[in-house]
Design an enzyme around this catalytic site. Structure first.
Site, short mmCIF file in Angstrom:
data_model
loop_
_atom_site.label_atom_id
_atom_site.label_comp_id
_atom_site.label_asym_id
_atom_site.label_seq_id
_atom_site.Cartn_x
_atom_site.Cartn_y
_atom_site.Cartn_z
N ASP A 29 29.90 46.23 23.98
CA ASP A 29 30.61 47.48 23.68
C ASP A 29 32.10 47.15 23.48
OD1 ASP A 29 31.86 49.91 23.67
OD2 ASP A 29 30.94 50.65 25.53
N GLU A 79 51.97 24.82 28.25
CA GLU A 79 50.83 24.16 28.89
C GLU A 79 49.86 23.67 27.82
OE1 GLU A 79 47.59 26.80 30.52
OE2 GLU A 79 49.30 28.10 30.86
N CYS A 111 51.23 29.31 33.07
CA CYS A 111 52.00 30.34 32.36
C CYS A 111 53.38 30.56 32.98
CB CYS A 111 51.21 31.65 32.36
SG CYS A 111 49.55 31.45 31.70
N THR A 152 40.11 36.57 25.88
CA THR A 152 41.53 36.66 26.24
C THR A 152 42.32 35.49 25.68
OG1 THR A 152 41.16 35.60 28.40
CG2 THR A 152 41.05 38.00 28.35
N SER A 201 41.06 34.45 39.51
CA SER A 201 42.45 34.34 39.01
C SER A 201 43.15 35.70 39.05
CB SER A 201 42.49 33.74 37.61
OG SER A 201 42.10 34.68 36.64
N HIS A 233 53.65 39.07 33.60
CA HIS A 233 52.85 38.12 32.82
C HIS A 233 51.60 38.86 32.34
CE1 HIS A 233 50.38 34.92 31.51
NE2 HIS A 233 49.57 34.96 32.55
N LYS A 242 47.28 46.71 36.15
CA LYS A 242 46.82 46.56 37.55
C LYS A 242 47.95 46.02 38.42
CE LYS A 242 41.90 46.00 36.86
NZ LYS A 242 40.72 45.18 37.01
N ASN A 275 46.77 36.64 24.68
CA ASN A 275 47.47 35.81 25.66
C ASN A 275 48.27 34.72 24.95
OD1 ASN A 275 48.35 34.72 28.06
ND2 ASN A 275 46.32 34.20 28.83
N SER A 308 48.88 30.20 36.89
CA SER A 308 47.72 29.84 37.71
C SER A 308 47.91 28.48 38.35
CB SER A 308 46.46 29.80 36.83
OG SER A 308 46.08 31.09 36.47
N1 COA Z 1 34.11 50.37 28.64
C1 COA Z 1 35.20 50.34 29.42
N2 COA Z 1 35.44 49.35 30.34
C2 COA Z 1 34.53 48.37 30.46
C3 COA Z 1 33.35 48.36 29.68
C4 COA Z 1 33.15 49.41 28.73
N3 COA Z 1 32.07 49.44 27.95
N4 COA Z 1 32.65 47.26 30.02
C5 COA Z 1 33.34 46.62 30.99
N5 COA Z 1 34.49 47.29 31.25
C6 COA Z 1 35.53 46.94 32.20
C7 COA Z 1 35.00 46.44 33.54
O1 COA Z 1 34.68 47.51 34.40
C8 COA Z 1 36.16 45.63 34.03
O2 COA Z 1 37.14 46.46 34.56
P1 COA Z 1 37.80 46.15 35.98
O3 COA Z 1 38.45 44.80 35.83
O4 COA Z 1 38.79 47.22 36.16
O5 COA Z 1 36.71 46.12 36.97
C9 COA Z 1 36.77 45.04 32.73
O6 COA Z 1 36.24 45.85 31.66
C10 COA Z 1 36.33 43.60 32.46
O7 COA Z 1 34.95 43.54 32.52
P2 COA Z 1 34.24 42.33 33.25
O8 COA Z 1 32.78 42.54 33.20
O9 COA Z 1 34.85 42.11 34.60
O10 COA Z 1 34.68 41.16 32.25
P3 COA Z 1 34.43 39.63 32.30
O11 COA Z 1 33.37 39.24 33.25
O12 COA Z 1 34.24 39.26 30.88
O13 COA Z 1 35.80 39.00 32.88
C11 COA Z 1 38.07 38.37 32.93
C12 COA Z 1 37.09 39.52 32.66
C13 COA Z 1 39.48 38.89 32.89
C14 COA Z 1 37.81 37.78 34.30
C15 COA Z 1 37.88 37.31 31.83
O14 COA Z 1 38.26 37.84 30.58
C16 COA Z 1 38.62 36.01 32.07
O15 COA Z 1 38.12 35.11 32.74
N6 COA Z 1 39.85 35.86 31.45
C17 COA Z 1 40.64 34.66 31.59
C18 COA Z 1 41.36 34.58 32.93
C19 COA Z 1 42.56 35.43 33.03
O16 COA Z 1 43.10 35.88 32.04
N7 COA Z 1 43.01 35.63 34.27
C20 COA Z 1 44.11 36.49 34.55
C21 COA Z 1 45.09 35.94 35.54
S1 COA Z 1 46.19 34.78 34.82
#
Ligand code: COA
Length: 394
Positions: A29, A79, A111, A152, A201, A233, A242, A275, A308
């Protein structure tokens, strides 16, 4: 003496992948990305674009406005280094025609290094007001296909001129910082893509924010209410949202529309660029400068940098009177709007790029300039100034 950012400009690549295309390909979705991560597009670098060509594209419009021979140091944060020994800034030095009486060094910590570069440059100018330091933060965010991080990705570079009596932002003394040895994101030497424990992370990021804030508050006695706008960041914009919610609640306030308005303008560009690791905090700051309707003159802006691994820092600056006339808003918006949209197949071609195990390599032209990475000659990287009609070796 005030010290800080005199001029600031970003660059991103000429291509993007829409999160709608991404979602369709992955059978997910699209609102997971638009709403869940807060991302619409991600800039994708073609094979002939790297951190050096992006950095040169970011810095050149600044150098056109000043005496480029006066740059006394380049602090290049990345990086996504292109060499294990030679610093990326030396390639930049030739491309940009900087003085031989100029120091170059590459800084690394995930970062965070761009913020480290900015603080170091500020200290250099405080020690010697003649210094004119170019701080570069440039990265290409790349994760494994079908990993959680793939959504991302992105790329970008920010160039900042740091000197005395800055025209855009005075960096205020004092900051809060936090370090902890954790494995939430890392890239071993043999890999071109990062490894990430994504959910972990995000938790470490938010804890680091709380720790860095506490230290900042102790060090400076500046309070939350004294800050007008908040830059974070931004690996994806939902993370910044958040972060702001976490800080608002930590200081005992309610998160409402007024609080949201203090950070949202600083996410507009990142939402469509993706990113850019070390550059993302500063693309966020440029987004704030370019998009807030009211005058920011004399407003205090906070910066939270998170790298990180992990290192974090929280500091503030004050926007200077008359800053508006020094912004390069048109260039930023033109770059974003003139990008070419990729289909998933071309994204994959760019993703796999080229076989860098070869020591001689001529890359096809995708990058539209003004600088490009041409390939390798006997394992030496070749860069050139490039426009549609002329090519100059660099
Ligand atoms: N409509 C609206 N929101 C939706 C959705 C939909 N159809 N499907 C999922 N979501 C929301 C989830 O509820 C979740 O929200 P929340 O974080 O508030 O709980 C968000 O979208 C992400 O979904 P999730 O299933 O957790 O995604 P993911 O398993 O693909 O992982 C990350 C998300 C960020 C962990 C992943 O993109 C990642 O590893 N990124 C790289 C690391 C990173 O950037 N880290 C940040 C710190 S530097």
């Amino acid at each position: 003496m005030k010290v800080g950012i005199d001029l600031i400009h970003f660059a991103t690549s000429d291509y993007f992948l829409g999160m709608d295309t991404f979602a369709q390909e992955k059978g997910q979705d699209v609102n997971k990305f638009y709403v869940g991560l807060g991302q619409e597009k991600m800039s994708i670098a073609p094979p002939d674009e790297d951190i050096v060509s992006l950095a040169a594209k970011a810095a050149e419009p600044i150098l056109q406005q000043i005496e480029r021979q006066a740059i006394s140091a380049v602090l290049f944060a990345t990086e996504t280094g292109v060499d294990q020994s030679k610093s990326a800034g030396v390639f930049l030095h030739r491309l940009l025609g900087l003085s031989s009486r100029c120091r170059m060094v590459e800084l690394k910590h995930a970062c965070y290094a761009g913020a480290a570069g900015l603080q170091m440059a500020t200290a250099m100018v405080k020690a010697n007001p003649q210094e004119r330091v170019l701080v570069i933060a440039a990265d290409i965010a790349k994760y494994d296909l079908n990993s959680s991080g793939e959504a991302t990705q992105g790329c970008g570079a920010v160039a900042m001129l740091v000197c005395a009596e800055p025209r855009i932002l005075e960096i205020e003394p004092g900051s809060g910082y936090f370090t902890d040895d954790v494995m939430d994101f890392w890239r071993p030497n043999h890999r071109s893509t990062a490894l990430v424990d994504g959910k972990y992370s995000t938790k470490v990021y938010l804890n680091s924010l709380k720790q860095a804030w506490e230290h900042f508050h102790e060090q400076t006695e500046r309070g939350f209410e004294q800050i007008d706008y908040f830059c974070y960041h931004i690996p994806f914009t939902k993370m910044a949202e958040k972060a702001h919610q976490t800080l608002v609640r930590k200081v005992g306030l309610e998160y409402d529309a007024a609080q949201e308005a203090k950070t949202l303008p600083g996410q507009i560009y990142n939402r469509v660029i993706g990113n850019s690791y070390s550059a993302s905090l500063f693309i966020g700051f440029i987004s704030l400068l370019d998009n807030v309707k009211e005058s920011l003159a004399q407003k205090r802006v906070s910066f939270f940098s998170y790298g990180s691994g992990c290192v974090a820092e929280f500091f503030t600056g004050v926007v200077q009177d008359g800053y508006q006339q020094w912004l390069m808003t048109q260039s930023h918006q033109q770059q974003i709007h003139s990008r070419i949209e990729l289909n998933y197949q071309t994204y994959l071609q760019f993703y796999y790029q080229v076989d860098f195990a070869q020591s001689n390599l001529t890359l096809p032209h995708f990058n539209r300039g003004p600088y490009r990475f041409c390939g390798l000659e006997g394992d030496k990287r070749i860069y050139a100034e490039y426009s549609e009609n002329s090519t100059t070796s660099g």
